[in-house]
Design a protein around this motif. Structure first.
Motif, PDB file in Angstrom:
ATOM      1  N   PRO A 173     -17.732  11.376 -43.908  1.00 38.10           N
ATOM      2  CA  PRO A 173     -16.880  12.320 -44.245  1.00 38.10           C
ATOM      3  C   PRO A 173     -17.328  13.732 -43.484  1.00 38.10           C
ATOM      4  CG  PRO A 173     -18.258  11.906 -45.821  1.00 38.10           C
ATOM      5  CD  PRO A 173     -18.363  10.772 -44.891  1.00 38.10           C
ATOM      6  N   ILE A 174     -17.770  13.838 -42.493  1.00 34.06           N
ATOM      7  CA  ILE A 174     -18.202  15.025 -41.769  1.00 34.06           C
ATOM      8  C   ILE A 174     -17.477  14.774 -40.387  1.00 34.06           C
ATOM      9  CG2 ILE A 174     -20.150  15.996 -40.600  1.00 34.06           C
ATOM     10  CD1 ILE A 174     -22.030  14.399 -42.676  1.00 34.06           C
ATOM     11  N   MET A 175     -16.794  16.004 -40.245  1.00 33.24           N
ATOM     12  CA  MET A 175     -15.822  16.275 -39.151  1.00 33.24           C
ATOM     13  C   MET A 175     -16.098  17.618 -38.498  1.00 33.24           C
ATOM     14  SD  MET A 175     -12.282  15.090 -41.421  1.00 33.24           S
ATOM     15  CE  MET A 175     -13.102  15.660 -42.951  1.00 33.24           C
ATOM     16  N   VAL A 176     -15.356  17.757 -37.587  1.00 36.46           N
ATOM     17  CA  VAL A 176     -15.359  18.963 -36.376  1.00 36.46           C
ATOM     18  C   VAL A 176     -14.463  20.065 -36.759  1.00 36.46           C
ATOM     19  CG1 VAL A 176     -15.800  19.924 -34.035  1.00 36.46           C
ATOM     20  CG2 VAL A 176     -17.152  17.861 -34.956  1.00 36.46           C
ATOM     21  N   ALA A 177     -14.778  21.156 -37.124  1.00 36.92           N
ATOM     22  CA  ALA A 177     -13.799  22.280 -37.352  1.00 36.92           C
ATOM     23  C   ALA A 177     -13.436  22.855 -35.958  1.00 36.92           C
ATOM     24  CB  ALA A 177     -14.530  23.194 -38.162  1.00 36.92           C
ATOM     25  N   PRO A 178     -12.273  23.598 -36.115  1.00 40.23           N
ATOM     26  CA  PRO A 178     -11.704  24.261 -34.711  1.00 40.23           C
ATOM     27  C   PRO A 178     -12.655  25.452 -34.351  1.00 40.23           C
ATOM     28  CG  PRO A 178     -10.468  24.765 -36.744  1.00 40.23           C
ATOM     29  CD  PRO A 178     -11.304  23.897 -37.078  1.00 40.23           C
ATOM     30  N   THR A 179     -13.330  25.678 -33.325  1.00 46.95           N
ATOM     31  CA  THR A 179     -13.808  26.832 -33.000  1.00 46.95           C
ATOM     32  C   THR A 179     -13.415  27.075 -31.682  1.00 46.95           C
ATOM     33  OG1 THR A 179     -15.805  25.256 -32.148  1.00 46.95           O
ATOM     34  CG2 THR A 179     -16.179  26.294 -34.327  1.00 46.95           C
ATOM     35  N   ALA A 180     -13.196  28.486 -31.248  1.00 46.50           N
ATOM     36  CA  ALA A 180     -12.433  28.979 -30.035  1.00 46.50           C
ATOM     37  C   ALA A 180     -13.425  28.946 -29.016  1.00 46.50           C
ATOM     38  CB  ALA A 180     -11.958  30.240 -30.399  1.00 46.50           C
TER      39      ALA A 180
END
Length: 371
Positions: free
Chosen positions: A76-83
């Protein structure tokens, strides 16, 4: 270059990235808004939560798999949007996409990526969400959503806390602008991919010119009319807005304060989480981003009701230092920490993690009041 085997935890990558990146790029990734109180609080609030582990549980096998919007993922560890990930590494979002896919979890691609949705899709299979900013020109929004659908993205993460850009003083001092060789790749064909230099932050000027300040709950309903993809509302930190998000048809909620880059002196996301979870009342899943740096942080968030967590800065910092291998390393360290934390808390599967496994400031106040 530090040997990757010498890295033992996620936070070590931040200082290494600071040494490696140009000041303007590092400050953009690392800084928060104004006094940066919320930036610090996103971390320190986790530190105030204590575990209540259960003992003498057979933890020979610990299953970290879970399901998010019907998709089974490894943890349950995912990657957030980073610009602007190509500021950190030449392969940017493409390297991140490959690393996340190799770990069997979810990557969220930023609208302001320096790689397009089509380029990310070309890296191979993977479960990917698309983070959306709503532009003044709704034709731009509709076109972008259609492209994300066609490229195989599985959900839209609608950012709702950015009608104006927070006052990020490091970006103002640095007169931040995207380096000349990079563009916002998703907008190249729409003549919106370039960011002009400004007297303060070029990004703030871009947002002021392009992002729709009139965005409201009716637009969540509008978005549902142009896509069949589930919509996650990203940027909710109150029970009031959680109720409205569910009523507006959101498929899920991401408790987020935009990495402490918008309104300063809002609560840490882990502090706001339980209020939002209670308001959602099981009608939609609730996720969290902001301040997650340890597997124990993920366990605390799940104990307080989150269905999963997203990480942001650790991705770009590790990307800057070790590229794709660095992102893989970060995900592996968090996975290992989460597995050990689950075992030591007496949990053999994600569904066993519950509120009884943690003690918060509120719990301690209630106990003291009864004495």
């Amino acid at each position: 270059m530090v040997n990757i085997e010498e890295i033992t935890n996620v936070t070590e990558y931040e200082e290494l990235a600071k040494q490696r990146l140009p000041k303007m790029a590092f400050d953009y990734y690392a800084s928060g808004a104004e006094d940066q109180w919320t930036l610090k609080e996103n971390r320190t609030a986790f530190e105030r939560i204590r575990f209540r582990p259960r003992i003498l549980v057979d933890v020979t096998n610990v299953d970290m798999t879970t399901t998010v919007l019907g998709f089974k993922i490894s943890m349950p560890i995912m990657v957030a949007p980073t610009a602007f990930q190509r500021m950190a590494h030449p392969e940017g979002e493409l390297a991140t996409a490959r690393a996340v896919s190799s770990h069997g979890t979810i990557m969220t691609l930023s609208s302001w990526a320096t790689s397009s949705v089509e380029e990310v899709a070309s890296t191979g299979p993977g479960i990917r969400f698309f983070q959306l900013y709503v532009y003044k020109d709704r034709n731009v929004v509709a076109q972008l959503v259609r492209r994300a659908e066609k490229a195989g993205f599985k959900a839209i993460a609608l950012t709702v806390d950015t009608p104006r850009l927070g006052r990020r003083e490091s970006d103002i001092k640095n007169r931040f602008v995207l380096p000349g060789h990079l563009t916002l790749k998703n907008f190249d064909g729409l003549d919106l991919g370039k960011m002009d230099k400004s007297q303060d932050s070029g990004l703030a000027t871009y947002v002021a010119g392009q992002i729709d300040r009139s965005l409201s709950w009716k637009d969540v309903k509008w978005l549902k009319t142009i896509t069949s993809l589930p919509i996650l509302v990203k940027g909710v930190i109150t029970a009031e807005d959680a109720h409205i998000a569910v009523e507006a048809g959101a498929a899920g909620i991401i408790v987020s304060n935009h990495g402490a880059r918008q309104l300063d002196y809002v609560p840490a996301t882990i502090s706001a989480l339980e209020e939002v979870v209670q308001a959602a009342a099981g009608r939609v899943p609730v996720f969290l981003d902001g301040g997650v740096r340890r597997g124990t942080d993920a366990l605390k968030a799940l104990a307080l009701g989150a269905a999963g967590v997203f990480i942001g800065r650790p991705v770009v910092f590790s990307l800057a230092v070790h590229g794709e291998t660095g992102v893989r390393k970060v995900l592996q360290m968090l996975r290992d920490e989460f597995e050990i934390a689950m075992a030591l808390a007496g949990c053999t599967k994600v569904s066993e993690i519950n509120r009884s496994h943690v003690e918060t400031d509120i719990d301690r106040i209630r106990i003291a009041a009864r004495l």
